[in-house]
Design an enzyme around this catalytic site. Structure first.
Site, PDB file in Angstrom:
ATOM      1  N   HIS A  14      22.506  63.836 -56.782  1.00 28.96           N
ATOM      2  CA  HIS A  14      22.051  62.494 -56.445  1.00 28.96           C
ATOM      3  C   HIS A  14      20.548  62.531 -56.221  1.00 28.96           C
ATOM      4  O   HIS A  14      19.921  63.587 -56.252  1.00 28.96           O
ATOM      5  CB  HIS A  14      22.799  61.932 -55.217  1.00 28.96           C
ATOM      6  CG  HIS A  14      22.456  62.559 -53.910  1.00 28.96           C
ATOM      7  ND1 HIS A  14      22.831  62.027 -52.703  1.00 28.96           N
ATOM      8  CD2 HIS A  14      21.756  63.684 -53.592  1.00 28.96           C
ATOM      9  CE1 HIS A  14      22.388  62.780 -51.719  1.00 28.96           C
ATOM     10  NE2 HIS A  14      21.739  63.790 -52.221  1.00 28.96           N
ATOM     11  N   CYS A  23      14.045  64.805 -51.277  1.00 34.09           N
ATOM     12  CA  CYS A  23      15.346  64.204 -51.583  1.00 34.09           C
ATOM     13  C   CYS A  23      15.238  63.087 -52.616  1.00 34.09           C
ATOM     14  O   CYS A  23      16.247  62.581 -53.101  1.00 34.09           O
ATOM     15  CB  CYS A  23      16.028  63.680 -50.312  1.00 34.09           C
ATOM     16  SG  CYS A  23      16.639  65.024 -49.279  1.00 34.09           S
ATOM     17  N   HIS A  27      18.946  66.367 -57.094  1.00 33.36           N
ATOM     18  CA  HIS A  27      19.388  67.657 -56.562  1.00 33.36           C
ATOM     19  C   HIS A  27      20.891  67.593 -56.322  1.00 33.36           C
ATOM     20  O   HIS A  27      21.483  66.515 -56.302  1.00 33.36           O
ATOM     21  CB  HIS A  27      18.638  68.015 -55.270  1.00 33.36           C
ATOM     22  CG  HIS A  27      18.892  67.051 -54.158  1.00 33.36           C
ATOM     23  ND1 HIS A  27      18.271  65.835 -54.073  1.00 33.36           N
ATOM     24  CD2 HIS A  27      19.722  67.115 -53.092  1.00 33.36           C
ATOM     25  CE1 HIS A  27      18.689  65.190 -53.006  1.00 33.36           C
ATOM     26  NE2 HIS A  27      19.587  65.952 -52.387  1.00 33.36           N
ATOM     27  N   HIS A  29      24.684  68.893 -54.403  1.00 31.20           N
ATOM     28  CA  HIS A  29      25.364  69.364 -53.194  1.00 31.20           C
ATOM     29  C   HIS A  29      26.782  69.775 -53.566  1.00 31.20           C
ATOM     30  O   HIS A  29      27.386  69.206 -54.482  1.00 31.20           O
ATOM     31  CB  HIS A  29      25.482  68.262 -52.138  1.00 31.20           C
ATOM     32  CG  HIS A  29      24.180  67.803 -51.583  1.00 31.20           C
ATOM     33  ND1 HIS A  29      23.419  68.561 -50.712  1.00 31.20           N
ATOM     34  CD2 HIS A  29      23.485  66.655 -51.772  1.00 31.20           C
ATOM     35  CE1 HIS A  29      22.320  67.891 -50.396  1.00 31.20           C
ATOM     36  NE2 HIS A  29      22.341  66.727 -51.024  1.00 31.20           N
ATOM     37  N   HIS A  68      31.122  66.134 -60.205  1.00 30.64           N
ATOM     38  CA  HIS A  68      30.257  66.414 -61.353  1.00 30.64           C
ATOM     39  C   HIS A  68      29.634  65.139 -61.897  1.00 30.64           C
ATOM     40  O   HIS A  68      29.506  64.962 -63.118  1.00 30.64           O
ATOM     41  CB  HIS A  68      31.004  67.198 -62.437  1.00 30.64           C
ATOM     42  CG  HIS A  68      31.171  68.644 -62.064  1.00 30.64           C
ATOM     43  ND1 HIS A  68      32.150  69.074 -61.207  1.00 30.64           N
ATOM     44  CD2 HIS A  68      30.471  69.744 -62.409  1.00 30.64           C
ATOM     45  CE1 HIS A  68      32.050  70.378 -61.040  1.00 30.64           C
ATOM     46  NE2 HIS A  68      31.025  70.810 -61.753  1.00 30.64           N
ATOM     47  N   GLU A 126      27.203  67.324 -46.469  1.00 31.07           N
ATOM     48  CA  GLU A 126      26.283  67.547 -47.599  1.00 31.07           C
ATOM     49  C   GLU A 126      25.881  69.010 -47.657  1.00 31.07           C
ATOM     50  O   GLU A 126      25.720  69.584 -48.723  1.00 31.07           O
ATOM     51  CB  GLU A 126      25.018  66.694 -47.445  1.00 31.07           C
ATOM     52  CG  GLU A 126      25.128  65.329 -48.062  1.00 31.07           C
ATOM     53  CD  GLU A 126      23.782  64.644 -48.216  1.00 31.07           C
ATOM     54  OE1 GLU A 126      22.741  65.192 -47.784  1.00 31.07           O
ATOM     55  OE2 GLU A 126      23.776  63.530 -48.760  1.00 31.07           O
TER      56      GLU A 126
HETATM   57 ZN   LIG Z   1      20.990  65.287 -51.088  1.00 27.86          ZN
END
Ligand SMILES: [Zn+2]
Length: 139
Positions: A14, A23, A27, A29, A68, A126
């Site tokens: 996201h 952020c 990137h 998680h 995904h 996260e």
């Molecule tokens: Zn994040």
């Protein structure tokens, strides 16, 4: 009233487009989600609900939409850059923070629960040290 909890994991990318820091970059998680539902114990199955059935509900709601996937706010900037991307994008009306992903789940999971079973708590990690929690305050 008894509660049961199912834990699942999913991988997603996201970006927080208005974030003044890293952020705002795409990137990923490994999200860890804990889903707690409660209800009376069924007199025939001796369960609140079958863990397998809860897993299937999470499969067709959370996993189908987020695993995904590239999760993005549906805004002009993201649409301009990513609208030609052929991969899996999940568009959200808000920035895809853990908090907003929880609210999406709060509206998506309950319609699939058996009667008499209610969503009580969601916890979305996260990272190992960062998570958001939603609790049902209506009981
Ligand atoms: Zn994040």
């Amino acid at each position: 009233m008894i509660s049961i909890t199912k834990k699942i994991e999913f991988e997603a990318a996201h970006r927080i487009s208005n974030y003044p820091g890293s952020c705002s970059e795409i990137h990923g998680h490994t999200y860890k989600l804990e889903v707690t539902v409660s209800g009376e114990i069924n007199r025939e199955t001796f369960m609140v609900m079958d863990f397998k059935d809860l897993k299937e509900i999470l499969q067709k709601t959370v996993i189908a939409n987020f695993d995904h996937a590239l999760i993005l706010k549906n805004n002009r900037e993201n649409r301009a850059v990513f609208s030609s991307y052929l991969g899996k994008i999940t568009w959200m009306e808000s920035e895809p923070t853990a908090e907003q992903m929880l609210l999406w789940m709060v509206s998506s999971i309950p319609p699939h629960l058996p009667s008499g079973v209610s969503l009580q708590k969601l916890k979305l990690h996260e990272t190992s040290g960062s998570f958001a929690t939603w609790k049902n305050i209506t009981g």
